[in-house]
Design a protein around this motif. Structure first.
Motif, mmCIF file in Angstrom:
data_model
loop_
_atom_site.group_PDB
_atom_site.id
_atom_site.type_symbol
_atom_site.label_atom_id
_atom_site.label_comp_id
_atom_site.label_asym_id
_atom_site.label_seq_id
_atom_site.Cartn_x
_atom_site.Cartn_y
_atom_site.Cartn_z
ATOM 1 N N GLU A 225 43.091 42.633 48.801
ATOM 2 C CA GLU A 225 43.398 41.773 49.950
ATOM 3 C C GLU A 225 44.587 40.870 49.655
ATOM 4 O O GLU A 225 45.462 40.675 50.517
ATOM 5 N N LEU A 226 44.668 40.324 48.450
ATOM 6 C CA LEU A 226 45.804 39.463 48.099
ATOM 7 C C LEU A 226 47.105 40.262 48.015
ATOM 8 O O LEU A 226 48.168 39.792 48.463
ATOM 9 N N THR A 227 47.034 41.451 47.434
ATOM 10 C CA THR A 227 48.252 42.272 47.367
ATOM 11 C C THR A 227 48.702 42.697 48.761
ATOM 12 O O THR A 227 49.909 42.815 49.033
ATOM 13 N N THR A 228 47.779 42.939 49.680
ATOM 14 C CA THR A 228 48.135 43.289 51.051
ATOM 15 C C THR A 228 48.834 42.119 51.749
ATOM 16 O O THR A 228 49.820 42.311 52.478
ATOM 17 N N LYS A 229 48.319 40.918 51.511
ATOM 18 C CA LYS A 229 48.988 39.742 52.079
ATOM 19 C C LYS A 229 50.409 39.615 51.553
ATOM 20 O O LYS A 229 51.328 39.252 52.298
ATOM 21 N N PHE A 230 50.575 39.927 50.272
ATOM 22 C CA PHE A 230 51.925 39.881 49.709
ATOM 23 C C PHE A 230 52.828 40.916 50.370
ATOM 24 O O PHE A 230 54.012 40.652 50.655
ATOM 25 N N SER B 31 47.123 30.972 41.376
ATOM 26 C CA SER B 31 46.442 29.976 40.539
ATOM 27 C C SER B 31 45.981 30.645 39.260
ATOM 28 O O SER B 31 46.059 31.871 39.107
ATOM 29 N N THR B 32 45.484 29.832 38.348
ATOM 30 C CA THR B 32 44.961 30.389 37.104
ATOM 31 C C THR B 32 43.712 31.225 37.336
ATOM 32 O O THR B 32 43.335 32.037 36.485
ATOM 33 N N GLU B 33 43.064 31.041 38.470
ATOM 34 C CA GLU B 33 41.861 31.803 38.781
ATOM 35 C C GLU B 33 42.173 33.223 39.246
ATOM 36 O O GLU B 33 41.371 34.130 39.038
ATOM 37 N N ASN B 34 43.353 33.416 39.910
ATOM 38 C CA ASN B 34 43.635 34.745 40.459
ATOM 39 C C ASN B 34 44.866 35.417 39.865
ATOM 40 O O ASN B 34 45.174 36.560 40.214
ATOM 41 N N MET C 178 44.099 38.683 37.989
ATOM 42 C CA MET C 178 43.757 39.741 38.942
ATOM 43 C C MET C 178 45.000 40.266 39.653
ATOM 44 O O MET C 178 45.165 41.482 39.832
ATOM 45 N N LEU C 179 45.909 39.375 40.051
ATOM 46 C CA LEU C 179 47.139 39.792 40.720
ATOM 47 C C LEU C 179 48.039 40.611 39.801
ATOM 48 O O LEU C 179 48.640 41.614 40.221
ATOM 49 N N ARG C 180 48.126 40.171 38.540
ATOM 50 C CA ARG C 180 48.988 40.896 37.607
ATOM 51 C C ARG C 180 48.474 42.308 37.365
ATOM 52 O O ARG C 180 49.258 43.275 37.345
ATOM 53 N N CYS C 181 47.178 42.472 37.202
ATOM 54 C CA CYS C 181 46.621 43.800 36.928
ATOM 55 C C CYS C 181 46.636 44.677 38.179
ATOM 56 O O CYS C 181 46.900 45.888 38.103
ATOM 57 N N ALA C 182 46.357 44.095 39.351
ATOM 58 C CA ALA C 182 46.370 44.879 40.589
ATOM 59 C C ALA C 182 47.782 45.340 40.922
ATOM 60 O O ALA C 182 47.982 46.490 41.374
ATOM 61 N N SER C 183 48.755 44.465 40.721
ATOM 62 C CA SER C 183 50.141 44.859 40.997
ATOM 63 C C SER C 183 50.599 45.956 40.046
ATOM 64 O O SER C 183 51.378 46.839 40.429
ATOM 65 N N GLU C 184 50.110 45.932 38.813
ATOM 66 C CA GLU C 184 50.425 46.999 37.869
ATOM 67 C C GLU C 184 49.796 48.315 38.314
ATOM 68 O O GLU C 184 50.412 49.384 38.225
ATOM 69 N N TYR C 185 48.580 48.234 38.808
ATOM 70 C CA TYR C 185 47.874 49.438 39.271
ATOM 71 C C TYR C 185 48.566 50.034 40.497
ATOM 72 O O TYR C 185 48.701 51.260 40.608
ATOM 73 N N LEU C 186 49.035 49.179 41.430
ATOM 74 C CA LEU C 186 49.688 49.649 42.658
ATOM 75 C C LEU C 186 51.171 49.940 42.456
ATOM 76 O O LEU C 186 51.849 50.345 43.412
ATOM 77 N N GLU C 187 51.675 49.729 41.245
ATOM 78 C CA GLU C 187 53.075 49.998 40.894
ATOM 79 C C GLU C 187 54.040 49.197 41.779
ATOM 80 O O GLU C 187 54.993 49.733 42.364
ATOM 81 N N MET C 188 53.783 47.913 41.867
ATOM 82 C CA MET C 188 54.623 47.032 42.690
ATOM 83 C C MET C 188 55.760 46.487 41.821
ATOM 84 O O MET C 188 55.802 45.306 41.475
ATOM 85 N N THR C 189 56.706 47.366 41.500
ATOM 86 C CA THR C 189 57.808 47.033 40.597
ATOM 87 C C THR C 189 59.066 46.687 41.387
ATOM 88 O O THR C 189 59.119 46.817 42.623
ATOM 89 N N GLU C 190 60.099 46.276 40.631
ATOM 90 C CA GLU C 190 61.378 45.941 41.253
ATOM 91 C C GLU C 190 62.096 47.177 41.790
ATOM 92 O O GLU C 190 63.021 47.063 42.605
ATOM 93 N N GLU C 191 61.663 48.328 41.375
ATOM 94 C CA GLU C 191 62.266 49.571 41.856
ATOM 95 C C GLU C 191 62.009 49.771 43.341
ATOM 96 O O GLU C 191 62.816 50.390 44.042
ATOM 97 N N HIS C 192 60.905 49.232 43.807
ATOM 98 C CA HIS C 192 60.538 49.427 45.210
ATOM 99 C C HIS C 192 60.864 48.214 46.077
ATOM 100 O O HIS C 192 61.020 48.375 47.297
ATOM 101 N N SER C 193 60.953 47.014 45.473
ATOM 102 C CA SER C 193 61.256 45.827 46.281
ATOM 103 C C SER C 193 61.755 44.721 45.360
ATOM 104 O O SER C 193 61.338 44.618 44.196
#
Length: 620
Positions: free
Chosen positions: A81-86, A95-98, A101-116
Motif C-alpha cells: 500500500e505504501l509503495t502504491t502511494k509512492f 519513519s523508523t517504523e516503516n 519495510m519500504l526499503r525491502c519492498a522497493s527492492e522486491y518491486l525493482e523500483m530503481t533509478e532505471e525506471h524513474s
C-alpha cells in the motif's frame, strides 16, 4: 537519458498520476497481495516498478495482464500500500517504523533509478543514511523491524549496517569501551557495572540479532564484563514466566506440603509448549555463551536463575556444567536461596531438591581452592571464604534434611565434602543431623551411627552438648562421646586456671578497670568450678552408699555361710571361724574399684596407709 529529460518525464508521470486520482478513472488491473486485493491502474505501476513490467510483458493474454498476484512481497499488504502511494505520488511519512519495510519492498518491486528518477530505493536509502542510522534508538528500531523481512533485508545489507551503527554508537556512549587499556581478561571486577540507558532498548531484538550486536560491540573494543547488565536484562525479559526461576515454594516452611514437584510445576508434563520451550532453550544457551569470564561480573543469584532454567529446559550438558563452574567460583557470595535448586523429576519418588547439582558446585569450589585456580586472589580472604562456604553448606544440609526422599548416601556424600577447616563449631552439622534423624525415624542403628559420624563431638558448643545429651534420637555411643568430651573440656578449663600464673599487682600510678569480657569469663569459670566441686561431692556420696550396700550384703552372706558350716564342723573349721570371713568379689565391688582407679574428676589421691584387715570394709 539526460537529467533534464528525466526530470521532464518524472513531472509528466506525476501529473498523470494526479489526473488519474482526481478523475476517478476506472482501474484496469487488480493486484492480489496475500488476502488483500488492490484495484489499480497499470500506468503508475509500470512507470516505477520493474517487476510489474516483467509480469505484464510475460502475460499471454489480456486476462493475465489484468490480474497480478504478489504473494511474498516483504511487509505484506501494508508495504505494498505504501509503495502504491509512492507510485501515485500520494504523500506519506517515512519513519523508523516503516523505513525497513519500504526499503525491502522497493527492492522486491525493482523500483530503481532505471525506471524513474528518485525512485523509492534511492529515497529510502537517503532516509536511512541521513536519519535512521544516525541515532542509537532509531538504529535499534530499524534492526528490530528488519528481523521480519529476512532474507531480503540481509541481501540489501540492511541488517549489517544497523548492527555496525549500533556497535559504533554504544561504544561511544558506554564507559566500558577502552580499546587502548591493558587490562587482562583475568581482572577481578571490583564493582558491578552500571546499566547503560540503551541496554533496555536492546532487549527487543531477537536472540540472533542480539548476539551479533554484542559480538560487534566487543570487536570495537567494548569490555566483556560490561555486558553483564545487558545480558541480565535480556535474560529476565526473555525467560519471564518460567516457574522454575523462583524458590518461594521450596523453603522449609512449605516443603512438607509438597511430596513432589507435581503440585508446583504440573503433573506428569511441563506446562510449556514445545515450540516455546525450544525458543527459550536457544535463548538460554546463547546467553550462557556470551557471559563474561571475569570473576564477579555476574551475581550468584543470576547464575542460579540461569542454572534452574537450564535444568528445566534441558539444555546441553556443556551449558549446565559451565554454569555450575561459574557458581562454584563465586560460592562464598551465595546465599541459601541460590542453592535451593528443584529437581524437575515430576514424580514423587525423587527428592524435592537437586542435591547432585549442588554437590558438583561444591566440588568445583574445592577444586579452585586446592589447585589455586583463581582469576585473581588479590585482597581475597581465603580463610573467610572457606568458613562462609562451610556455614552455607551446613545450612543447606539442614534445609534438605527434612525431605524424606533425600537418601542417606546423598546426605552423607554431600556432608563429607564440607572441609573440616571451614567448620569452626559443629553446631550447624549437629542441627542438620538432628533434623535428618527426625525426618527418617525408621533408620537402623548402623545408619544412625553413620549419620552421627559426620559431626565431630569435640567441636560442639556447650548448648549443643546439653541438647545432645538429652536427645533420644542419637545413638548411645554418640551421647557417651558428647559427655566424655564435655568432661574433658571442663577438666582442661579447671587445670588451665590452676596452672595459670598469678596476675601482676596493679600499678599504683593508674587504676584500670578490667574489661567486661574478662569479668564475664571469670564469673563463668567460677561457676564451672562450683559445679565441678558439687559433682565431686555427689560422686563421693554415691561411693559411700555403694560401700554400705556391699557391707550389708557381705554380712548377710557370712551369716548364711556360718549357719551352714556349723552342721559339719571340724577342728580346723572351728579354728577358722575365729576370724571373720573374707568377702567375695561382687560385680558392684569391682565396678566401684574401677571407678576409683579411673578418677574421672581428677581428685588427687590422699596420703593414707593401708587399713588393717579388721577395718578394711569400714566406712568410719
Amino acid at each position: 537519458m539526460s537529467a533534464k529529460k528525466k526530470d521532464l518525464l518524472s513531472s509528466a508521470m506525476k501529473r498523470t498520476s494526479e489526473w488519474i486520482s482526481s478523475q476517478e478513472v476506472s482501474s484496469d488491473v487488480t493486484v492480489h497481495v496475500g488476502e488483500a486485493s488492490f484495484s489499480l491502474h497499470k500506468f503508475p505501476l509500470l512507470s516505477k516498478c520493474g517487476l510489474f513490467k516483467k509480469l505484464v510483458s510475460e502475460s499471454t493474454n489480456d486476462s493475465d495482464a489484468t490480474v497480478i498476484k504478489i504473494p511474498d512481497i516483504p511487509g505484506g499488504s501494508e508495504a505494498f500500500e505504501l509503495t502504491t502511494k509512492f507510485c501515485y505520488g500520494i504523500n506519506f511519512d517515512m519513519s523508523t517504523e516503516n523505513i525497513a519495510m519500504l526499503r525491502c519492498a522497493s527492492e522486491y518491486l525493482e523500483m530503481t533509478e532505471e525506471h524513474s528518477v528518485e525512485n523509492l530505493i534511492s529515497r529510502s536509502e537517503a532516509y536511512l543514511n541521513e536519519v535512521a542510522l544516525k541515532s542509537l534508538s532509531s538504529a535499534i528500531t530499524v534492526l528490530h523491524k528488519s528481523e521480519e523481512l529476512l532474507p531480503i533485508a540481509e541481501r540489501v545489507k540492511l541488517v549489517s549496517r544497523c548492527i555496525d551503527a549500533i556497535a559504533y554508537m554504544t561504544c561511544q556512549e558506554s564507559q566500558f569501551c577502552s580499546p587502548t587499556s591493558n587490562n587482562s581478561n583475568s581482572e577481578v571486577v571490583s564493582k558491578q557495572p552500571v546499566v547503560d540507558w540503551w541496554a533496555e532498548d536492546l532487549t527487543v531484538l531477537r536472540i540472533d540479532s542480539f548476539q551479533r550486536v554484542l559480538i560487534a560491540m566487543m570487536a570495537r573494543g567494548f569490555k566483556q564484563y560490561g555486558l553483564g547488565p545487558v545480558l541480565m536484562l535480556y535474560a529476565q525479559k526473555s525467560l519471564r514466566g518460567l516457574k522454575c526461576l523462583y524458590t518461594e515454594n521450596l523453603r522449609s516452611g512449605l516443603v512438607n506440603q509438597f511430596s513432589s514437584l507435581q503440585e508446583i510445576f504440573g503433573k506428569g508434563t511441563k506446562k510449556i509448549e514445545p515450540k516455546q520451550e525450544h525458543e527459550k532453550r536457544v535463548i538460554l544457551e546463547t546467553i550462557v555463551s556470551l557471559l563474561p569470564r571475569e570473576r564477579n561480573a555476574m551475581s550468584v543469584s543470576f547464575l542460579s536463575m540461569l542454572l534452574r532454567a537450564a535444568i528445566y529446559l534441558e539444555t546441553t550438558v556443556a551449558c549446565r556444567l559451565d554454569l555450575e563452574k561459574r557458581m562454584g567460583l563465586q560460592l562464598p557470595q551465595a546465599v541459601l536461596d541460590d542453592l535451593l535448586i528443584p529437581s524437575f523429576s515430576f514424580t514423587g519418588e525423587h527428592s524435592l531438591f537437586d542435591t547432585d547439582t549442588v554437590q558438583r558446585i561444591l566440588m568445583n569450589y574445592l577444586e579452585f581452592e586446592v589447585e589455586g585456580v583463581r582469576l585473581s586472589n588479590n585482597g581475597v580472604d581465603l580463610a573467610g571464604d572457606m568458613e562462609r562456604v562451610g556455614k552455607l553448606m551446613e545450612t543447606y544440609l539442614a534445609e534438605i534434611a527434612s525431605d524424606r526422599n533425600v537418601s542417606l548416601q546423598k546426605f552423607t556424600g554431600l556432608a563429607e565434602l564440607i572441609p573440616e577447616q571451614s567448620r569452626v563449631t559443629e553446631d550447624g552439622m549437629y542441627r542438620a543431623v538432628d533434623i535428618y534423624l527426625k525426618a527418617h525415624p525408621n533408620m537402623s542403628d548402623v545408619e544412625r551411627k553413620k549419620v552421627c559420624s559426620l559431626m565431630d563431638c569435640q567441636k560442639l558448643s556447650r548448648e549443643a552438648c546439653a541438647h545432645a545429651a538429652q536427645n533420644d534420637r542419637l545413638p548411645v555411643q554418640t551421647i557417651v562421646q558428647v559427655l566424655y568430651y564435655e568432661q574433658q573440656r571442663l577438666r582442661g578449663e579447671v587445670t588451665n586456671d590452676s596452672d595459670s600464673p598469678a596476675p601482676p599487682p596493679p600499678q599504683p600510678t593508674a587504676t584500670v578497670l578490667p574489661p567486661p569480657k574478662l569479668s564475664s569469663y571469670n564469673d563463668e569459670l567460677s561457676k564451672v568450678k562450683r559445679e565441678n566441686q558439687d559433682l565431686k561431692l555427689e560422686l563421693l556420696k554415691m561411693k559411700m552408699k555403694l560401700k554400705e550396700f556391699e557391707k550389708e550384703n557381705n554380712e548377710k552372706k557370712s551369716s548364711t555361710t556360718t549357719t551352714m558350716s556349723s552342721n559339719h564342723s571340724s577342728p580346723r573349721s572351728t579354728a577358722s571361724m575365729d576370724k571373720p570371713p573374707l568377702p567375695r568379689k561382687s560385680f558392684i565391688n569391682s565396678v566401684s574399684k574401677k571407678l576409683g582407679k579411673l578418677n574421672p574428676f581428677g581428685i588427687p589421691p590422699r596420703g593414707r596407709t593401708k587399713p588393717p584387715k579388721d577395718r578394711r570394709h569400714s566406712i568410719s
